[in-house]
Design a protein around this motif. Structure first.
Motif, PDB file in Angstrom:
ATOM      1  N   SER A 195       0.801  -1.182  -0.076  1.00 38.74           N
ATOM      2  CA  SER A 195      -0.018   0.037   0.175  1.00 38.74           C
ATOM      3  C   SER A 195       0.905   1.234   0.105  1.00 38.74           C
ATOM      4  O   SER A 195       2.000   1.422   0.166  1.00 38.74           O
ATOM      5  N   GLU A 196       0.266   2.377  -0.323  1.00 36.63           N
ATOM      6  CA  GLU A 196       1.136   3.686  -0.369  1.00 36.63           C
ATOM      7  C   GLU A 196       1.396   4.177   0.913  1.00 36.63           C
ATOM      8  O   GLU A 196       2.347   4.900   0.961  1.00 36.63           O
ATOM      9  N   CYS A 197       1.021   3.705   2.030  1.00 37.68           N
ATOM     10  CA  CYS A 197       1.455   4.108   3.296  1.00 37.68           C
ATOM     11  C   CYS A 197       2.904   3.693   3.647  1.00 37.68           C
ATOM     12  O   CYS A 197       3.485   4.181   4.454  1.00 37.68           O
ATOM     13  N   TRP A 198       3.488   2.701   2.874  1.00 38.40           N
ATOM     14  CA  TRP A 198       4.700   2.190   2.931  1.00 38.40           C
ATOM     15  C   TRP A 198       5.684   2.895   2.255  1.00 38.40           C
ATOM     16  O   TRP A 198       7.031   2.626   2.098  1.00 38.40           O
ATOM     17  N   ASP A 199       5.264   3.905   1.274  1.00 39.01           N
ATOM     18  CA  ASP A 199       6.117   4.520   0.210  1.00 39.01           C
ATOM     19  C   ASP A 199       7.191   5.239   1.017  1.00 39.01           C
ATOM     20  O   ASP A 199       8.353   5.056   0.456  1.00 39.01           O
ATOM     21  N   ASN A 200       7.082   6.029   1.972  1.00 39.47           N
ATOM     22  CA  ASN A 200       8.174   6.729   2.703  1.00 39.47           C
ATOM     23  C   ASN A 200       9.008   5.780   3.276  1.00 39.47           C
ATOM     24  O   ASN A 200      10.396   5.934   3.101  1.00 39.47           O
ATOM     25  N   TRP A 201       8.803   4.529   3.737  1.00 36.00           N
ATOM     26  CA  TRP A 201       9.513   3.514   4.191  1.00 36.00           C
ATOM     27  C   TRP A 201      10.535   3.024   3.198  1.00 36.00           C
ATOM     28  O   TRP A 201      11.801   2.674   3.367  1.00 36.00           O
ATOM     29  N   ARG A 202       9.920   2.797   2.105  1.00 35.79           N
ATOM     30  CA  ARG A 202      10.593   2.122   0.829  1.00 35.79           C
ATOM     31  C   ARG A 202      11.976   3.177   0.499  1.00 35.79           C
ATOM     32  O   ARG A 202      13.059   2.831   0.318  1.00 35.79           O
ATOM     33  N   VAL A 203      11.560   4.542   0.511  1.00 34.05           N
ATOM     34  CA  VAL A 203      12.667   5.378   0.352  1.00 34.05           C
ATOM     35  C   VAL A 203      13.701   5.381   1.265  1.00 34.05           C
ATOM     36  O   VAL A 203      14.765   5.401   0.904  1.00 34.05           O
ATOM     37  N   LEU A 204      13.354   5.100   2.452  1.00 38.13           N
ATOM     38  CA  LEU A 204      14.345   5.056   3.703  1.00 38.13           C
ATOM     39  C   LEU A 204      15.211   3.824   3.357  1.00 38.13           C
ATOM     40  O   LEU A 204      16.279   3.891   3.824  1.00 38.13           O
ATOM     41  N   LEU A 205      14.462   2.805   3.136  1.00 38.76           N
ATOM     42  CA  LEU A 205      15.265   1.296   2.976  1.00 38.76           C
ATOM     43  C   LEU A 205      16.236   1.319   1.669  1.00 38.76           C
ATOM     44  O   LEU A 205      17.278   0.861   1.752  1.00 38.76           O
ATOM     45  N   LYS A 206      15.719   2.116   0.678  1.00 38.39           N
ATOM     46  CA  LYS A 206      16.637   2.286  -0.344  1.00 38.39           C
ATOM     47  C   LYS A 206      17.904   2.937   0.046  1.00 38.39           C
ATOM     48  O   LYS A 206      19.037   2.624  -0.353  1.00 38.39           O
ATOM     49  N   ALA A 207      17.547   4.015   0.985  1.00 43.54           N
ATOM     50  CA  ALA A 207      19.077   4.801   1.262  1.00 43.54           C
ATOM     51  C   ALA A 207      19.706   4.110   1.848  1.00 43.54           C
ATOM     52  O   ALA A 207      21.159   4.029   1.862  1.00 43.54           O
ATOM     53  N   PHE A 208      19.356   3.373   2.982  1.00 47.27           N
ATOM     54  CA  PHE A 208      19.972   2.444   3.941  1.00 47.27           C
ATOM     55  C   PHE A 208      20.972   1.434   3.103  1.00 47.27           C
ATOM     56  O   PHE A 208      22.132   1.394   3.536  1.00 47.27           O
ATOM     57  N   TYR A 209      20.295   0.893   2.105  1.00 50.71           N
ATOM     58  CA  TYR A 209      21.139  -0.198   1.624  1.00 50.71           C
ATOM     59  C   TYR A 209      21.629   0.203   0.226  1.00 50.71           C
ATOM     60  O   TYR A 209      22.204  -0.327  -0.463  1.00 50.71           O
ATOM     61  N   ALA A 210      21.647   1.772  -0.152  1.00 59.53           N
ATOM     62  CA  ALA A 210      22.394   2.286  -1.032  1.00 59.53           C
ATOM     63  C   ALA A 210      21.766   1.954  -2.451  1.00 59.53           C
ATOM     64  O   ALA A 210      22.566   1.744  -3.245  1.00 59.53           O
ATOM     65  N   LEU A 211      20.383   1.748  -2.435  1.00 60.96           N
ATOM     66  CA  LEU A 211      19.633   1.442  -3.847  1.00 60.96           C
ATOM     67  C   LEU A 211      19.563   2.517  -4.588  1.00 60.96           C
ATOM     68  O   LEU A 211      19.336   3.606  -3.876  1.00 60.96           O
ATOM     69  N   PRO A 212      19.310   2.695  -5.638  1.00 64.52           N
ATOM     70  CA  PRO A 212      19.134   3.864  -6.525  1.00 64.52           C
ATOM     71  C   PRO A 212      17.757   4.467  -5.958  1.00 64.52           C
ATOM     72  O   PRO A 212      16.846   4.048  -5.971  1.00 64.52           O
ATOM     73  N   LEU A 213      17.826   5.910  -6.040  1.00 65.71           N
ATOM     74  CA  LEU A 213      16.992   6.812  -5.648  1.00 65.71           C
ATOM     75  C   LEU A 213      16.259   7.417  -6.859  1.00 65.71           C
ATOM     76  O   LEU A 213      17.038   7.970  -7.669  1.00 65.71           O
ATOM     77  N   GLU A 214      15.087   7.183  -6.897  1.00 65.73           N
ATOM     78  CA  GLU A 214      14.408   7.920  -8.296  1.00 65.73           C
ATOM     79  C   GLU A 214      14.176   9.535  -7.802  1.00 65.73           C
ATOM     80  O   GLU A 214      14.419   9.890  -6.729  1.00 65.73           O
ATOM     81  N   GLU A 215      13.899  10.079  -8.942  1.00 64.25           N
ATOM     82  CA  GLU A 215      13.842  11.802  -8.716  1.00 64.25           C
ATOM     83  C   GLU A 215      12.839  12.008  -7.633  1.00 64.25           C
ATOM     84  O   GLU A 215      13.065  12.929  -6.806  1.00 64.25           O
ATOM     85  N   SER A 216      11.763  11.557  -7.637  1.00 65.82           N
ATOM     86  CA  SER A 216      10.646  11.602  -6.830  1.00 65.82           C
ATOM     87  C   SER A 216      10.914  11.429  -5.098  1.00 65.82           C
ATOM     88  O   SER A 216      10.378  11.399  -4.281  1.00 65.82           O
TER      89      SER A 216
END
Length: 468
Positions: free
Chosen positions: A19-40
């Motif tokens: 669900s969309e309520c986890w969108d911000n968590w996905r961004v944070l986990l991307k950053a922690f694991y150094a996965l590519p961040l999209e512009e948004s």
């Protein structure tokens, strides 16, 4: 698979995290694991971490300073499952060695909260469930030589493990060095070497509290610091991470206690909570190796009782003190503390025996239990006088007595722990109150403070003091 794949894969956890309520968590986990961040993703990343530059390598430590009900435990559970199930450390482990994902909190009951989320994720996925070779209420052993388990928060008991991940739950509410034999800093320092072999990750999560301890130091040292390549700190209010939470719940919390709500739901460290007394000041008035003093006829003794029912979490305590006739020192002579479960009548009998040894025939005590407690003492020949001053007023009077060196405390660990664990809070009307920290106790120091402060006026009729 990376951790975002596990969140979005229909055969894994898409149902729980899609669900969309986890969108911000996905961004944070991307950053922690150094996965590519999209512009948004960048506006969210900057808002959560106050960093400008995208990570170039995975971090080793993640401190999640997130408001209550913000999804911290669920995401910590996801990281734990990912590190245990989707990584194979067999080639790195020695014979008989296991890669441990450790879930640790201030007590085992708190640690089970994250562990239940972990078990829920595993049980929801048949593919992962097949990897579990042994399980009980506090551990899951896997076929890839990994184990997820609850561990006691102790800097001694956490040594000797080889960890792939450590989940430190509600870190802000662990005891600090002045308050505990197992302070937060020593526990975390003991855990870091256990992570070194496997390049493991430390995940610390908590709603914030006072400006002290490991969580506060991580925030102060690393939040918004792009130069930190090892530690990532994120801070966010509840609604930013969990927009599904009813806003009326948060609004009501702010109306009832704004300072507490700012920490609980706003994820802001409290500025109205400070330490009551320093460890050094307490040590300075503690007489080494003095556990108890024998009665002396030249002294006039004062006693204080902190009553309890015997079936809850509170101990029933008492203390005896006197004022030295020559030096004016306020001397603590004896203390007793009975932990539950106990029979109040038997404890009163034991306390009265102690009081009579010191020729105490009248005690001051709190108003807990009303006439029942008073009658129990009166039936044994000890008058029980309900107190008049509040706990905060007594602690306020005790502080300058200790800081000026007028007090002589017994060398008892529990006295030091409870005294240094007290906190001073400032209400919205500017009035200070002094009380124990969350999850801590002040049963023994209640009696000690009451006896010492009353001993100041030993040559006049004993002034009643009320704790409540």
């Amino acid at each position: 698979m990376n951790i975002i794949d596990t969140m979005t894969d229909p055969q894994l956890f898409a149902e729980q995290f899609d669900s969309e309520c986890w969108d911000n968590w996905r961004v944070l986990l991307k950053a922690f694991y150094a996965l590519p961040l999209e512009e948004s993703d960048f506006p969210v990343y900057e808002q959560l971490t106050q960093r400008k530059n995208a990570p170039v390598q995975p971090f080793k430590e993640l401190f999640l300073i997130i408001g209550r009900r913000g999804g911290k435990s669920q995401n910590a559970a996801l990281i734990a499952v990912y590190e245990a199930f989707f990584n194979n450390y067999t080639n790195t482990l020695s014979a008989g060695e296991m890669a441990t994902v450790m879930v640790i909190a201030a007590d085992r009951k708190q640690a089970r909260s994250v562990f239940r989320y972990i078990k829920g994720l595993v049980d929801s996925c048949p593919m992962l469930k097949q990897m579990v070779v042994r399980e009980n209420t506090e551990s899951l052993e896997l076929s890839n030589r990994s184990v997820i388990e609850i561990t006691t928060a102790s800097h001694r008991k956490t040594r000797g493990y080889t960890c792939s991940c450590v989940i430190a739950d509600e870190l802000a509410f662990w005891m600090t060095a002045a308050e505990s034999a197992n302070p937060d800093k020593e526990i975390i320092n003991a855990l870091r070497p256990s992570l070194a072999t496997l390049g493991g990750k430390l995940i610390a999560l908590s709603s914030p509290y006072a400006r002290k301890g490991v969580l506060w130091e991580a925030y102060r040292n690393y939040f918004g610091k792009d130069e930190s390549k090892r530690v990532l700190v994120a801070q966010a209010p509840t609604q930013l991470m969990n927009p599904t939470l009813d806003p009326e719940v948060i609004e009501q919390a702010y109306q009832e206690d704004e300072s507490a709500a700012k920490a609980e739901y706003g994820a802001q460290f409290r500025t109205d909570v400070e330490s009551y007394i320093s460890y050094e000041a307490v040590e300075a008035v503690t007489i080494t190796d003095r556990r108890e003093l024998a009665p002396a006829r030249v002294n006039y003794y004062i006693a204080f009782v902190d009553a309890a029912g015997g079936s809850g979490q509170d101990s029933m305590t008492c203390a005896v003190a006197h004022k030295d006739n020559q030096t004016g020192a306020l001397v603590l002579d004896a203390v007793r503390a009975e932990k539950p479960p106990f029979s109040p009548q038997n404890v009163v009998e034991s306390f009265c025996t102690l009081f009579k040894q010191y020729n105490v025939r009248s005690v001051v005590g709190d108003r807990w239990g009303g006439d029942f407690v008073q009658e129990q003492f009166r039936d044994r020949g000890i008058a029980y006088e309900p107190s008049e001053k509040t706990k905060s007023e007594i602690y306020t009077e005790l502080l300058p007595l200790i800081n000026s060196g007028r007090v002589e405390l017994l060398d008892i660990k529990q006295i030091r722990k409870e005294l240094t664990g007290l906190e001073r809070r400032t209400s919205r009307n500017g009035k200070d109150s002094i009380d124990h920290a969350p999850s801590a106790h002040d049963d023994l120091i209640n009696s000690v403070a009451g006896a010492i402060v009353n001993a100041v006026d030993y040559d006049r009729p004993c002034k009643a003091v009320r704790f409540g």
